[in-house]
Write a protein that holds these residues in place. Structure first.
Motif, PDB file in Angstrom:
ATOM      1  N   GLY A  75      44.786  50.905  40.099  1.00 35.02           N
ATOM      2  CA  GLY A  75      44.352  49.521  40.288  1.00 35.02           C
ATOM      3  C   GLY A  75      45.479  48.609  40.740  1.00 35.02           C
ATOM      4  N   ALA A  76      46.452  49.181  41.438  1.00 31.23           N
ATOM      5  CA  ALA A  76      47.651  48.407  41.778  1.00 31.23           C
ATOM      6  C   ALA A  76      47.983  48.435  43.266  1.00 31.23           C
ATOM      7  CB  ALA A  76      48.841  48.947  40.982  1.00 31.23           C
ATOM      8  N   HIS A  77      47.034  48.822  44.124  1.00 31.97           N
ATOM      9  CA  HIS A  77      47.350  48.858  45.557  1.00 31.97           C
ATOM     10  C   HIS A  77      47.414  47.428  46.090  1.00 31.97           C
ATOM     11  CE1 HIS A  77      47.470  49.879  49.764  1.00 31.97           C
ATOM     12  NE2 HIS A  77      47.487  51.183  49.463  1.00 31.97           N
ATOM     13  N   PRO A  78      48.511  47.055  46.752  1.00 29.76           N
ATOM     14  CA  PRO A  78      48.672  45.657  47.207  1.00 29.76           C
ATOM     15  C   PRO A  78      47.762  45.268  48.363  1.00 29.76           C
ATOM     16  CG  PRO A  78      50.489  47.019  47.989  1.00 29.76           C
ATOM     17  CD  PRO A  78      49.703  47.882  47.048  1.00 29.76           C
ATOM     18  N   ASP A  79      47.116  46.248  49.006  1.00 29.86           N
ATOM     19  CA  ASP A  79      46.243  45.936  50.137  1.00 29.86           C
ATOM     20  C   ASP A  79      44.765  46.061  49.792  1.00 29.86           C
ATOM     21  OD1 ASP A  79      48.368  45.428  51.849  1.00 29.86           O
ATOM     22  OD2 ASP A  79      48.571  47.524  52.424  1.00 29.86           O
ATOM     23  N   LEU A  80      44.445  46.107  48.512  1.00 32.77           N
ATOM     24  CA  LEU A  80      43.047  46.229  48.082  1.00 32.77           C
ATOM     25  C   LEU A  80      42.766  45.218  46.970  1.00 32.77           C
ATOM     26  CD1 LEU A  80      40.285  47.735  48.034  1.00 32.77           C
ATOM     27  CD2 LEU A  80      41.292  49.278  46.335  1.00 32.77           C
ATOM     28  N   GLY A 111      49.602  50.383  54.881  1.00 36.69           N
ATOM     29  CA  GLY A 111      48.884  51.022  55.973  1.00 36.69           C
ATOM     30  C   GLY A 111      48.364  50.065  57.017  1.00 36.69           C
ATOM     31  N   ALA A 112      47.252  50.506  57.656  1.00 31.65           N
ATOM     32  CA  ALA A 112      46.691  49.738  58.772  1.00 31.65           C
ATOM     33  C   ALA A 112      45.673  48.701  58.311  1.00 31.65           C
ATOM     34  CB  ALA A 112      46.039  50.692  59.760  1.00 31.65           C
ATOM     35  N   PHE A 113      45.266  48.766  57.035  1.00 33.17           N
ATOM     36  CA  PHE A 113      44.158  47.921  56.600  1.00 33.17           C
ATOM     37  C   PHE A 113      44.496  47.116  55.346  1.00 33.17           C
ATOM     38  CE2 PHE A 113      42.316  51.728  58.613  1.00 33.17           C
ATOM     39  CZ  PHE A 113      41.663  51.124  59.682  1.00 33.17           C
ATOM     40  N   ARG A 114      43.842  45.972  55.278  1.00 35.83           N
ATOM     41  CA  ARG A 114      43.862  45.152  54.066  1.00 35.83           C
ATOM     42  C   ARG A 114      42.408  44.929  53.698  1.00 35.83           C
ATOM     43  NH1 ARG A 114      48.031  43.006  51.651  1.00 35.83           N
ATOM     44  NH2 ARG A 114      47.907  41.101  50.373  1.00 35.83           N
ATOM     45  N   ILE A 115      41.988  45.382  52.519  1.00 35.20           N
ATOM     46  CA  ILE A 115      40.565  45.554  52.213  1.00 35.20           C
ATOM     47  C   ILE A 115      40.145  44.697  51.021  1.00 35.20           C
ATOM     48  CG2 ILE A 115      38.786  47.246  51.604  1.00 35.20           C
ATOM     49  CD1 ILE A 115      40.639  49.400  52.801  1.00 35.20           C
ATOM     50  N   ALA A 116      38.954  44.105  51.137  1.00 37.76           N
ATOM     51  CA  ALA A 116      38.347  43.374  50.024  1.00 37.76           C
ATOM     52  C   ALA A 116      36.944  43.914  49.789  1.00 37.76           C
ATOM     53  CB  ALA A 116      38.284  41.883  50.329  1.00 37.76           C
ATOM     54  N   LEU A 117      36.654  44.230  48.532  1.00 39.73           N
ATOM     55  CA  LEU A 117      35.319  44.658  48.123  1.00 39.73           C
ATOM     56  C   LEU A 117      34.661  43.495  47.375  1.00 39.73           C
ATOM     57  CD1 LEU A 117      36.139  48.218  46.744  1.00 39.73           C
ATOM     58  CD2 LEU A 117      34.961  47.691  48.863  1.00 39.73           C
ATOM     59  N   ILE A 118      33.474  43.085  47.815  1.00 37.35           N
ATOM     60  CA  ILE A 118      32.742  41.989  47.173  1.00 37.35           C
ATOM     61  C   ILE A 118      31.425  42.550  46.642  1.00 37.35           C
ATOM     62  CG2 ILE A 118      31.767  39.688  47.464  1.00 37.35           C
ATOM     63  CD1 ILE A 118      33.582  39.331  49.895  1.00 37.35           C
ATOM     64  N   GLU A 119      31.279  42.575  45.314  1.00 35.34           N
ATOM     65  CA  GLU A 119      30.089  43.168  44.693  1.00 35.34           C
ATOM     66  C   GLU A 119      29.753  42.456  43.382  1.00 35.34           C
ATOM     67  OE1 GLU A 119      28.335  47.516  43.255  1.00 35.34           O
ATOM     68  OE2 GLU A 119      30.486  47.265  43.611  1.00 35.34           O
ATOM     69  N   PRO A 120      28.519  42.012  43.214  1.00 37.60           N
ATOM     70  CA  PRO A 120      27.409  41.996  44.177  1.00 37.60           C
ATOM     71  C   PRO A 120      27.528  40.793  45.102  1.00 37.60           C
ATOM     72  CG  PRO A 120      26.644  41.130  42.084  1.00 37.60           C
ATOM     73  CD  PRO A 120      28.087  41.524  41.884  1.00 37.60           C
ATOM     74  N   ALA A 121      27.441  41.036  46.382  1.00 39.97           N
ATOM     75  CA  ALA A 121      27.668  39.968  47.356  1.00 39.97           C
ATOM     76  C   ALA A 121      26.636  38.851  47.229  1.00 39.97           C
ATOM     77  CB  ALA A 121      27.655  40.538  48.772  1.00 39.97           C
ATOM     78  N   GLU A 122      25.418  39.193  46.789  1.00 40.96           N
ATOM     79  CA  GLU A 122      24.382  38.158  46.678  1.00 40.96           C
ATOM     80  C   GLU A 122      24.667  37.170  45.558  1.00 40.96           C
ATOM     81  OE1 GLU A 122      22.841  41.542  44.046  1.00 40.96           O
ATOM     82  OE2 GLU A 122      23.903  41.327  45.967  1.00 40.96           O
ATOM     83  N   ALA A 123      25.690  37.453  44.740  1.00 38.32           N
ATOM     84  CA  ALA A 123      26.054  36.525  43.661  1.00 38.32           C
ATOM     85  C   ALA A 123      26.878  35.347  44.164  1.00 38.32           C
ATOM     86  CB  ALA A 123      26.824  37.265  42.570  1.00 38.32           C
ATOM     87  N   MET A 124      27.251  35.345  45.436  1.00 37.17           N
ATOM     88  CA  MET A 124      27.972  34.199  45.979  1.00 37.17           C
ATOM     89  C   MET A 124      27.049  32.988  46.098  1.00 37.17           C
ATOM     90  SD  MET A 124      30.468  35.663  49.005  1.00 37.17           S
ATOM     91  CE  MET A 124      29.141  36.469  49.918  1.00 37.17           C
ATOM     92  N   GLY A 125      27.513  31.850  45.636  1.00 38.15           N
ATOM     93  CA  GLY A 125      26.791  30.611  45.851  1.00 38.15           C
ATOM     94  C   GLY A 125      26.954  30.144  47.291  1.00 38.15           C
ATOM     95  N   GLU A 126      26.280  29.063  47.625  1.00 40.12           N
ATOM     96  CA  GLU A 126      26.325  28.566  49.005  1.00 40.12           C
ATOM     97  C   GLU A 126      27.745  28.218  49.431  1.00 40.12           C
ATOM     98  OE1 GLU A 126      24.323  25.034  51.785  1.00 40.12           O
ATOM     99  OE2 GLU A 126      23.821  25.202  49.648  1.00 40.12           O
ATOM    100  N   ALA A 127      28.486  27.546  48.575  1.00 39.11           N
ATOM    101  CA  ALA A 127      29.850  27.159  48.932  1.00 39.11           C
ATOM    102  C   ALA A 127      30.734  28.386  49.115  1.00 39.11           C
ATOM    103  CB  ALA A 127      30.428  26.239  47.858  1.00 39.11           C
ATOM    104  N   ALA A 128      30.568  29.383  48.245  1.00 46.73           N
ATOM    105  CA  ALA A 128      31.361  30.604  48.351  1.00 46.73           C
ATOM    106  C   ALA A 128      31.031  31.349  49.637  1.00 46.73           C
ATOM    107  CB  ALA A 128      31.123  31.492  47.132  1.00 46.73           C
ATOM    108  N   ALA A 129      29.736  31.432  49.974  1.00 46.32           N
ATOM    109  CA  ALA A 129      29.328  32.126  51.199  1.00 46.32           C
ATOM    110  C   ALA A 129      29.873  31.413  52.430  1.00 46.32           C
ATOM    111  CB  ALA A 129      27.802  32.205  51.256  1.00 46.32           C
ATOM    112  N   ASN A 130      29.843  30.096  52.426  1.00 39.23           N
ATOM    113  CA  ASN A 130      30.377  29.342  53.562  1.00 39.23           C
ATOM    114  C   ASN A 130      31.880  29.557  53.709  1.00 39.23           C
ATOM    115  OD1 ASN A 130      27.895  28.286  54.257  1.00 39.23           O
ATOM    116  ND2 ASN A 130      28.157  26.435  53.021  1.00 39.23           N
TER     117      ASN A 130
END
Length: 341
Positions: A75-80, A111-130
């Protein structure tokens, strides 16, 4: 080709993901969509590990041994990073998405990527989604935003249109049973799957938590109530700590099975939520007219679940209604008699 899919029924989704990597077309906005319990979060995690791995296998599986894989495991990868609903919250907050945007704008550490996982994405409010939309519209080089959701329609169309979609479906029943066969006793498979809504992952979790045995006891008490041999209190007591929504959904499945049993008498098309012998008892207690009336009540009870009605009062009303529906002499012991109603 070996597969890195976390579960056998997700192989098609994994091949879709890995084909994009192999073609050097990793999407910067990705949405993994599937019903609850399908394993879509596990699929997203496996994909993120594969993108960060220094030496993935031929089928895309992360090696699990390199420095990057060990950091991900710790749980310590700087790009995730992962964005989830915080404790005591019901929504993903706009501040979390703003922090995410700052994270994605940083230089990649390895590496080549910087990654974000958003779960559950539908839990974002309107301001967060914008706020997320700004990052999706102008993602930094190497940014990969992975949204995981069971309800894509709850996300703004502007978000959905900027993400490539990968499906994570539930397996067919035969495949689900085959996967569970080495985990659960044979006599529990169908009932556990029915309680889990067809998800083998939920079925396993429920069985391990004792839900199958608990439901057997509740079902026995329900049948006693419908036959006029049991009271409301014992069943209410056994159900008081369970979510009311869970009880309503199980009643709905049981009702649908009883209707099928009345109409056909064939066990092949039943959910498995109750053994055939119990369905026969249920069919003897509730005829088709009563079952259709029960179905109408279930629609009302679902509304109660979504509202703020006192759960104990709601449960007692349900049990009184069930006992009332089981009118003496109303049941038919044979499917052919029921069809003639």
């Amino acid at each position: 080709m070996t597969t890195a899919a976390p579960y056998p029924w997700l192989e098609a989704g994994w091949r879709d993901l890995w084909a994009r990597v192999a073609a050097d077309r990793v999407p910067q906005g990705l949405m993994i969509v599937g019903p609850p319990g399908a394993g879509k979060g596990a699929l997203a995690g496996a994909y993120a590990r594969s993108l960060l791995c220094s030496a993935p296998g031929a089928g895309g599986a992360a090696c699990g041994r390199c420095h990057a894989c060990r950091m991900v495991a710790a749980g310590a990868h700087p790009d995730l990073t992962r964005v989830e609903v915080q404790e005591k919250r019901t929504r993903i907050l706009v501040d979390q998405i703003r922090e995410l945007s700052g994270f994605m704008g940083l230089s990649r550490s390895q590496g080549a990527f910087r990654i974000a996982l958003i779960e559950p994405a539908e839990a974002m409010g309107e301001a967060a989604a914008n706020s997320l939309l700004k990052t999706l519209e102008e993602p930094p080089p190497g940014a990969v935003l992975i949204l995981v959701t069971a309800h894509p329609a709850r996300l703004p169309a502007t978000i959905r249109s900027r993400c490539q979609i990968v499906r994570a479906p539930l397996p067919e029943r035969a495949k689900a049973r085959a996967w569970l066969a080495g985990i659960l006793p044979e006599e529990d498979l169908d009932m556990a799957l029915a309680l889990g809504g067809g998800s083998p992952l939920r079925a396993r979790s429920l069985a391990e938590a004792g839900a199958v045995e608990a439901w057997r006891r509740q079902l026995a008490d329900l049948l006693q109530l419908l036959r006029g041999r049991g009271g409301i209190a014992p069943l209410a007591e056994s159900l008081q700590d369970a979510p009311l929504s869970e009880w309503v959904e199980r009643l709905h499945t049981l009702c649908a099975d009883a209707v099928r049993w009345h109409m056909t008498g064939a066990p092949g098309d039943l959910s498995g939520v109750a053994p055939v012998r119990d369905l026969q008892v249920l069919a003897d207690a509730l005829d088709l007219e009563a079952l259709f009336e029960l179905r109408d009540h279930l629609l009302k009870w679902r509304g109660w679940v979504e509202g703020n009605l006192n759960p104990r009062m709601a449960l007692e009303d349900m049990l009184v209604t069930l006992r009332t529906l089981a009118r003496p002499g109303s049941g038919r012991s044979s499917p052919s008699a029921a069809v003639a109603v």
